[in-house]
Every structure is written in structure tokens, then in C-alpha cells.
Design an enzyme around this catalytic site. Sequence first.
Site, short mmCIF file in Angstrom:
data_model
loop_
_atom_site.label_atom_id
_atom_site.label_comp_id
_atom_site.label_asym_id
_atom_site.label_seq_id
_atom_site.Cartn_x
_atom_site.Cartn_y
_atom_site.Cartn_z
N ARG A 163 0.85 -1.10 -0.05
CA ARG A 163 0.07 -0.04 0.07
C ARG A 163 0.83 1.35 0.12
NH1 ARG A 163 -3.02 -3.88 -0.28
NH2 ARG A 163 -5.10 -3.82 0.46
N SER A 236 -10.27 -0.79 4.13
CA SER A 236 -9.33 -0.89 5.41
C SER A 236 -8.84 0.30 5.87
CB SER A 236 -8.14 -1.84 5.10
OG SER A 236 -8.52 -3.12 4.38
N GLU A 354 -4.07 2.94 7.31
CA GLU A 354 -3.93 3.10 5.95
C GLU A 354 -4.49 4.04 5.40
OE1 GLU A 354 -4.98 1.34 2.03
OE2 GLU A 354 -5.90 0.17 3.41
N1 EPU Z 1 -10.42 -11.60 10.63
C1 EPU Z 1 -10.92 -11.63 11.83
N2 EPU Z 1 -12.06 -11.22 12.04
C2 EPU Z 1 -12.73 -10.70 10.96
C3 EPU Z 1 -12.16 -10.77 9.69
C4 EPU Z 1 -10.94 -11.21 9.53
O1 EPU Z 1 -10.29 -12.20 12.67
O2 EPU Z 1 -13.76 -10.29 11.21
C5 EPU Z 1 -8.81 -12.17 10.23
C6 EPU Z 1 -8.95 -13.49 10.05
O3 EPU Z 1 -7.81 -14.23 10.48
C7 EPU Z 1 -8.68 -13.40 8.31
C8 EPU Z 1 -7.47 -12.23 8.47
O4 EPU Z 1 -8.23 -11.34 9.36
O5 EPU Z 1 -8.02 -14.64 7.81
C9 EPU Z 1 -7.75 -11.47 7.02
O6 EPU Z 1 -9.03 -11.09 6.72
P1 EPU Z 1 -9.07 -10.59 5.23
O7 EPU Z 1 -8.86 -11.82 4.27
O8 EPU Z 1 -10.61 -10.23 4.97
O9 EPU Z 1 -8.18 -9.41 4.74
P2 EPU Z 1 -7.25 -8.38 5.68
O10 EPU Z 1 -6.27 -8.61 5.88
O11 EPU Z 1 -8.39 -7.92 6.62
C10 EPU Z 1 -6.59 -7.04 3.20
C11 EPU Z 1 -6.74 -5.79 2.81
C12 EPU Z 1 -8.13 -5.33 2.05
C13 EPU Z 1 -8.21 -6.86 1.10
C14 EPU Z 1 -8.08 -8.05 1.78
C15 EPU Z 1 -8.35 -9.37 1.00
C16 EPU Z 1 -5.14 -4.37 3.97
C17 EPU Z 1 -5.15 -3.37 4.89
N3 EPU Z 1 -6.59 -4.67 3.61
O12 EPU Z 1 -7.67 -7.32 4.29
O13 EPU Z 1 -7.98 -4.39 1.24
O14 EPU Z 1 -9.47 -6.67 0.23
O15 EPU Z 1 -6.94 -8.27 2.32
O16 EPU Z 1 -7.15 -9.44 0.10
O17 EPU Z 1 -4.14 -5.01 3.49
C18 EPU Z 1 -8.37 -1.88 1.51
O18 EPU Z 1 -7.17 -2.09 1.31
O19 EPU Z 1 -9.23 -1.13 1.62
C19 EPU Z 1 -9.10 -3.34 1.65
C20 EPU Z 1 -10.19 -3.95 1.79
#
Ligand code: EPU
Length: 358
Positions: A163, A236, A354
Site C-alpha cells: 500500500r 481497510s 492505511e
Molecule cells: N479476521 C478476523 N475477523 C474478521 C475478519 C478477518 O479475525 O472479522 C482475520 C482473519 O484471521 C482473516 C484475516 O483477518 O483470515 C484476514 O482477513 P481478510 O482476508 O478479510 O483480509 P485483511 O487482511 O483484513 C486485506 C486488505 C483488504 C483486502 C483483503 C483481501 C489491508 C489493509 N487490507 O484485508 O484491502 O481486500 O486483504 O485481500 O491490507 C483495503 O485496502 O481497503 C482493503 C479492503
Amino acid sequence: MIRRRDNFSLAGRNTFRMDVSCACWIEYDSPEDLMELDLGSLPQPVMHIGAGSNLLFTGDFPGTVLHSNIKYYQVVADAEEEVLLEVGAGVVFDDFCAWASDNELWGAENLSGIPGEVGAAAVQNIGAYGAEVKDILTQVKCFDLERRRIETLAGVQCGYGYRDSAFKHAPMKGRYIVMSVLFRLSKTPAPRLDYGPLKMTFADQAPAHPVQVRQAVLRIRDGKLPDPAVLGSAGSFFKNPVVSTATYERVVDVVRGSGAGEGSVPLPTASGLPGPNAVPHYNVGENQIKIPAAWLIEQCGLKGVRMGEAAVYERQPLVIVNATGTARPEDILALERKIIDSVRQCFGIELSPEVEHI
Ligand code: EPU
């Protein structure tokens, strides 16, 4: 054409829907318009936005906000295996993803549904589901405000990271305005299915067309992320923190209930979790472990919590939403502080936003 508006409301120009204004709003349609602008004569400071999908206006903006309406697609090279496609900075990023997938070109499908425009995507290196813009970006055409000329930067010159890019830091910050991006898209199938839910979707049969992946991604997003057209947010809100092995082990201890650091508070939801595997994590380098911020926030008992008119989104706690549609910047900032303080208290980890604060 250049359109100028003074004392312009930005409410419809940021996906958080903060009802703030700027002294001057300027929208331009072409590179020539941009070069014609005398930025020095406009209210200062001058900033550039895309769809306003990754920023938080913390109050009225005293200067000028620029917005690009440069919209075009141009196939620059059409080879046997790949296509080089130039896209104007003002094109909606998801329109580009749809265009690529519809034309059976691989590379952009995992990035489907991300709000924002092409120019900002190149600044922010947006990413999702195992893909990042930098993977398909080969060149960025910019207007260099210092030398007042067009510069073409190769992807490697843009300093891409998680990012992040050189456009977000001195000396490049504020100096370059992205006019178009050159993408390299593949004609041969190149699905990236590392992300769990995508892998599962295509476990039995690999996708034969990028539209299949695009549709799966849109479905997954739909289940987790708020549609900015319905509920204001900036996606995010925090980055996923990268911590040392020692810090990760401390988190494991906290979850096991052994307390870890002095002053750590008991966790509302962590009791009874079964050992180290309960802490989701990804090794991203030597002594570098990424822990999902969503998980840390959830463990602090903040999922779905509402403060004032802002809330932690129930289905993805990494997202702060404008719960009522009329939240003020102060509501979002107060909730942001509460989340950062809680995660620090519980785990000794400092979350960093972010979303860009303006
Ligand atoms: N999780 C929880 N509780 C929840 C949701 C998620 O504990 O309610 C934990 C779980 O362990 C899950 C992990 O968080 O496995 C990862 O969650 P998710 O796959 O939804 O991804 P993220 O790391 O939370 C990142 C990006 C998103 C992108 C997703 C999918 C960042 C800051 N965010 O989120 O990007 O859509 O991966 O690739 O890197 C954005 O940048 O605006 C954005 C939405």
C-alpha cells in the site's frame, strides 16, 4: 476543459461521506488542461484526489483539490501472449478491471471491486486477494510540476511496497500528478488463487476465463466489505502490522492467558483459545510476521462497536464505517483512537492507519 468551483462541498467526493468543503475544486479533462493550470495562483495548498476512497478529510480543506477526468483506454501493443494497455488516470479502477476481464485479459481480475480510480491506484499500490497493482503496472506517465514536463516512470522507479509508493513520500510527494498508467495483461490464463476463499472456489476446476475469477472476487468482497454506495467507509482503515517474532510470541502468550507484558488487560474474547495456532499470522520475512489487524481488533472486543456516529464494521473489523451517514470527522477520529489504544493495551502493537488523513 477545466471546471472550477469555489467553496465546494466534498461530501460526494469522498467515500467516507465527510461533509466538508474545499476553498477551490478543479476538474480537468486532458493532459493539456493539466499543463495549462497555474497552480501557484490557486488557493494553497493544492492536493489531488481520485475517488476519495482511501482518505479521511479531518475538516474543511483550505486549499485547492484537483480531480482528473482523463478517461481513455489505448492498446499500445498487442502481442501473441500479452497486451500493453494505457489507461487514463480518471478511469474508475473497477471499470478497467471489467474491461480487461471482458476482453479475456488476465491480471486485473483479483483487483475487481476496489473503489477508486486508476491514478490513485498507482499511487497507493492497491491490492486484494493475493494481487497488487504493481504486479501488472509497467509504466506511469506523470506531469512533473517542478520541471513542468511529462515524465514516464518505469514501475521499478515508483518504489512500490505494501500500500505504498515513492509518490507518497518526499521528494516525489506532491511533485508528480499521474496522467495515465500502462498495464501489462496476459492473454494466456494466469489465475492467482493463493487466497484461501479463491482457492476453495476453484478447487475442482481451474478458471478458464478471468470473468469467472472477477465474479468470485466480487462475491467474496460483497460478503465482507461495505458497499461505499450504501455505507460510507474508506475500506481497510488500518494496515496489517508486521511485527518481530518476539512480539508475535507475546501475542500468543496474551491469547493463552499467561498475561505477557505487564499492564496487559484481560481479553474479552480470547479466553479458551487453543494455543499458538489461534493467532493468525503470515511469515513475510526473517523475524517479520504479519498479523491481521482485523483479528487484533476483534480480540479487543471491538467488532461492531459503535461510538458516536462511527462504527467498527461487523463483518470486517478492519473497516470503520460512517454508521449513520452523517458522521463527522471527529466521530471517525475518536473511534480510530479507541481502536489504536485498545490494541496497544491488549497486545503492545501499534496499529497505523492505511487511510490518508487530510
Ligand atoms: N479476521 C478476523 N475477523 C474478521 C475478519 C478477518 O479475525 O472479522 C482475520 C482473519 O484471521 C482473516 C484475516 O483477518 O483470515 C484476514 O482477513 P481478510 O482476508 O478479510 O483480509 P485483511 O487482511 O483484513 C486485506 C486488505 C483488504 C483486502 C483483503 C483481501 C489491508 C489493509 N487490507 O484485508 O484491502 O481486500 O486483504 O485481500 O491490507 C483495503 O485496502 O481497503 C482493503 C479492503
